[in-house]
Scaffold this active site. Sequence first.
Site, PDB file in Angstrom:
ATOM      1  N   LYS A   8      -3.311  -7.325  -9.737  1.00 50.22           N
ATOM      2  CA  LYS A   8      -4.565  -8.037  -8.984  1.00 50.22           C
ATOM      3  C   LYS A   8      -5.681  -6.927  -9.278  1.00 50.22           C
ATOM      4  CE  LYS A   8      -6.267  -7.259  -4.741  1.00 50.22           C
ATOM      5  NZ  LYS A   8      -6.466  -6.877  -3.289  1.00 50.22           N
ATOM      6  N   LYS A  54      -9.997  -2.150  -5.973  1.00 56.42           N
ATOM      7  CA  LYS A  54     -10.521  -0.802  -6.027  1.00 56.42           C
ATOM      8  C   LYS A  54      -9.534   0.410  -5.999  1.00 56.42           C
ATOM      9  CE  LYS A  54     -13.897  -2.647  -2.862  1.00 56.42           C
ATOM     10  NZ  LYS A  54     -13.296  -2.771  -1.520  1.00 56.42           N
ATOM     11  N   LYS A  75       0.937  -1.240  -0.110  1.00 55.41           N
ATOM     12  CA  LYS A  75       0.175  -0.062  -0.008  1.00 55.41           C
ATOM     13  C   LYS A  75       0.824   1.202   0.048  1.00 55.41           C
ATOM     14  CE  LYS A  75      -4.099  -2.254   1.805  1.00 55.41           C
ATOM     15  NZ  LYS A  75      -5.035  -2.178   2.693  1.00 55.41           N
TER      16      LYS A  75
END
Length: 334
Positions: free
Chosen positions: A197, A200, A118
């Site tokens: 992948k 969102k 992230k």
Amino acid sequence: MRYVRRLVLRVLSGIQPSGRLHIGNFFGAMRQHLQLQAEHDGFYFIADYHALTSNPAPPDIAKHTLDVAMDYIALGLDTEKTVFWRQSDVPQVTELAWILSCITPMGLLQRCTSYKDKVAQGISPNHGLFAYPVLQAADILIFHSNLVPVGADQKQHIEVTRDIAGYFNNTYGQVLTIPQEHIIESVAVVPGIDGQKMSKSYGNTIEIFEPESSVKKKVMRIVTDSTPVESPKDPEKCNVFALLKLVASPGELKDWENRYRNGGMGYGEAKKRLAELLIDYFKPYRHKRAELEKNHGCIKEILTKGARRAAVVASKTLLDVRKVVGLGDYNNGR
Ligand code: ADP
Ligand code: TRP
């Protein structure tokens, strides 16, 4: 007559309200949630505390929470039987997360790949993001969950939960239930239209309920390699084929596999069929989704009722935990 006793398990899972739900969420997790709810004790929630870790705009959290709730219900979540709530309506999990934080070794969290992923995507490296797996452990452990059906990308978080529960029980006695994990191996990671992948946060999704015309456009944009039409192609390396696997019947899939391997087929043809199959797959649920959109009050009521049911279990576990760690069995100020 012989009675066979069924083993009823507590099945728990959460999904972040970080955007409209996509087919990766569905095939990687939601489909299993919906299947398991009939036979088991389903506890499903919308993980809005977790969504805060990526600092969304405040109005977006509320909007996406309702969207996730409506998507689930339209797809068949049984809100009478299954407990369905918004994570932040049961704040007991944050207290448990703090208590668990105090026995969680730093090294365990430093090994978690989702934090690094992230941050690499540009999300600011805040403490919540780092501590994310501890809150997830609290979510799972506070409800004595046995089974946690999640996509393959969440496997490490379930292992961390098991480790944390083990440390806790070794230190304070057998209070927490150690969950099994439940990953549907046949659906590994669903690729997005760019081949990464589907997520969102990567902007590469095909949403479950987006307009049919937009599903078609997105499918046509799926990244493929530049093998010429006449040449044989490897289906296992193709993003279109990976998605066909989710929606085509076994017979049709075999045909596509042969056509890939024999050559003479263009990716455009496979994409066209994929778009049709995806649209057909979710068509039966579109009407209900549109109806729910007209009644947000009813969705909020369902989530509130769910939170009340969830809080009964959470409060009991928290009390047990407070007692064994030495915080006492009373809650001053509450
Ligand atoms: P996103 O990455 O889109 O934000 P979440 O992290 O909210 O999705 O994931 C919700 C559930 O959907 C999790 O159980 C996760 O494992 C599953 N999931 C998400 N993306 C995929 C994917 N591309 N393939 C398979 N499962 C997925
Ligand atoms: N981390 C999960 C995801 O991104 C969401 C989640 C939060 C969750 N708490 C959970 C999943 C507890 C299963 C159990 O998908």
